[in-house]
Write a protein that holds these residues in place. Structure first.
Motif, short mmCIF file in Angstrom:
data_model
loop_
_atom_site.label_atom_id
_atom_site.label_comp_id
_atom_site.label_asym_id
_atom_site.label_seq_id
_atom_site.Cartn_x
_atom_site.Cartn_y
_atom_site.Cartn_z
N THR A 32 0.83 -1.21 0.00
CA THR A 32 0.00 0.00 0.00
C THR A 32 0.87 1.25 0.00
O THR A 32 0.63 2.18 -0.78
CB THR A 32 -0.93 0.00 1.22
N THR A 33 1.87 1.28 0.85
CA THR A 33 2.76 2.44 0.92
C THR A 33 3.51 2.62 -0.40
O THR A 33 3.61 3.74 -0.91
CB THR A 33 3.76 2.26 2.07
N LEU A 34 4.02 1.53 -0.94
CA LEU A 34 4.75 1.61 -2.20
C LEU A 34 3.83 2.08 -3.32
O LEU A 34 4.23 2.90 -4.15
CB LEU A 34 5.36 0.25 -2.54
N LEU A 36 1.16 3.97 -3.11
CA LEU A 36 0.88 5.40 -2.96
C LEU A 36 2.07 6.24 -3.41
O LEU A 36 1.90 7.28 -4.06
CB LEU A 36 0.51 5.72 -1.52
N ASN A 37 3.28 5.80 -3.09
CA ASN A 37 4.47 6.55 -3.50
C ASN A 37 4.61 6.55 -5.02
O ASN A 37 4.96 7.58 -5.62
CB ASN A 37 5.72 5.95 -2.87
N ILE A 38 4.34 5.42 -5.65
CA ILE A 38 4.42 5.34 -7.11
C ILE A 38 3.34 6.22 -7.75
O ILE A 38 3.61 6.91 -8.74
CB ILE A 38 4.30 3.88 -7.58
N ASN A 40 1.99 8.92 -6.52
CA ASN A 40 2.40 10.33 -6.36
C ASN A 40 3.50 10.69 -7.35
O ASN A 40 3.52 11.79 -7.90
CB ASN A 40 2.87 10.59 -4.93
N ARG A 41 4.42 9.76 -7.57
CA ARG A 41 5.52 10.02 -8.52
C ARG A 41 4.98 10.20 -9.94
O ARG A 41 5.38 11.11 -10.66
CB ARG A 41 6.52 8.85 -8.46
N THR A 43 1.97 11.11 -10.77
CA THR A 43 1.22 12.38 -10.81
C THR A 43 2.17 13.56 -11.00
O THR A 43 1.89 14.46 -11.80
CB THR A 43 0.41 12.55 -9.51
#
Length: 51
Positions: A32-34, A36-38, A40-41, A43
């Motif tokens: 889940t964390t990974l 979300l980070n991907i 955002n990247r 975006t």
């Protein structure tokens, strides 16, 4: 009755089940964390390409 109370095979199965559940929770949290980070990247990249 003593043989039934002295049998620890079920306890071992419960321990393995709890361990598997803990590992699954850790994997889900990391994914889940990974994710979300991907997201955002991508975006940020899409925004910079669009401008």
């Amino acid at each position: 009755m003593k043989a039934f109370l002295g049998d620890e095979a079920g306890v071992t199965a419960v321990e393995y089940g709890l361990l598997a559940a803990l590992i699954a929770v850790a994997i889900i949290g990391a994914a889940t964390t990974l994710g979300l980070n991907i997201a955002n990247r991508f975006t940020a990249i899409g925004t910079s390409v669009g401008t």
